[in-house]
Design an enzyme around this catalytic site. Sequence first.
Site, short mmCIF file in Angstrom:
data_model
loop_
_atom_site.label_atom_id
_atom_site.label_comp_id
_atom_site.label_asym_id
_atom_site.label_seq_id
_atom_site.Cartn_x
_atom_site.Cartn_y
_atom_site.Cartn_z
N ASP A 1 30.28 -51.62 79.95
CA ASP A 1 31.17 -52.25 78.98
C ASP A 1 32.43 -51.41 78.88
OD1 ASP A 1 29.05 -53.93 78.60
OD2 ASP A 1 28.68 -53.38 76.52
N ASP B 1 25.12 -65.97 74.09
CA ASP B 1 24.91 -64.88 73.14
C ASP B 1 24.44 -65.49 71.83
OD1 ASP B 1 25.91 -63.14 75.10
OD2 ASP B 1 27.97 -63.48 74.43
#
Length: 240
Positions: A11, A132
Amino acid sequence: MRKIELIPAIDIIEGQCVRLSKGNYDTKKVYGRPIDMALQFEELGFQRLHLVDLDGAKSKHVVNDAVLREICQKTSLVVDFGGGVKTEDDLQRVFDAGATMVTAGSIAVTHPEVYLQWLEKYGAEHMILGADVRNGRVSINGWKEDSEVRLTDFLTQYMQAGNRNVLCTEISRDGMLQGPAINLYREIMAAHPNCHLIASGGVSSIEDIEALDEAGIPAVVFGKAIYEGRIDLKKLKVES
């Protein structure tokens, strides 16, 4: 021997490799340069990489494509990229930087007709549906907003349209190192047996990966457990 596909994650915030807890940007912890981690993953024998542009997710346009380009130029990793892909210009920019696959979630919620066009134009093999989920509903824009779209309806809509690759993150588990949402993933696979499901969130140990494998989950993304030393990557690869 494991069947599950192992996908380490990087990330990115401001060009650095970071991890968050439950998607909260205030919990940011920095772990160094993305390229250094990518090179390490390649050296250990991994073939895939999940790269997430957290700046892009927050700002709603791709930001860290230069990091993607560097990784694609300096490694042979097959990279899927997500975060901030809102327009076809964003999508093309990511492919031009070297990504093999693009993960798109928010756009599939807010503008389904656009995502369906991308699926047809670029091919299902190059698109990953980002699902998500929080409390059964799909979250968008870096998990900062919860939509009214139910996960079950979301997956059915796109699987019927030919989508095969799905990255599903249980947000409450992400970065918490408390184990993955195996029951949720079992339910998805039962409803969509042809789905190439990538489990994400909560992986804290090799045992968690083994449990997902035994449950028949095709692939798993994991990050924080690597950076916090919970998973010995050399052992993981030797045992695979």
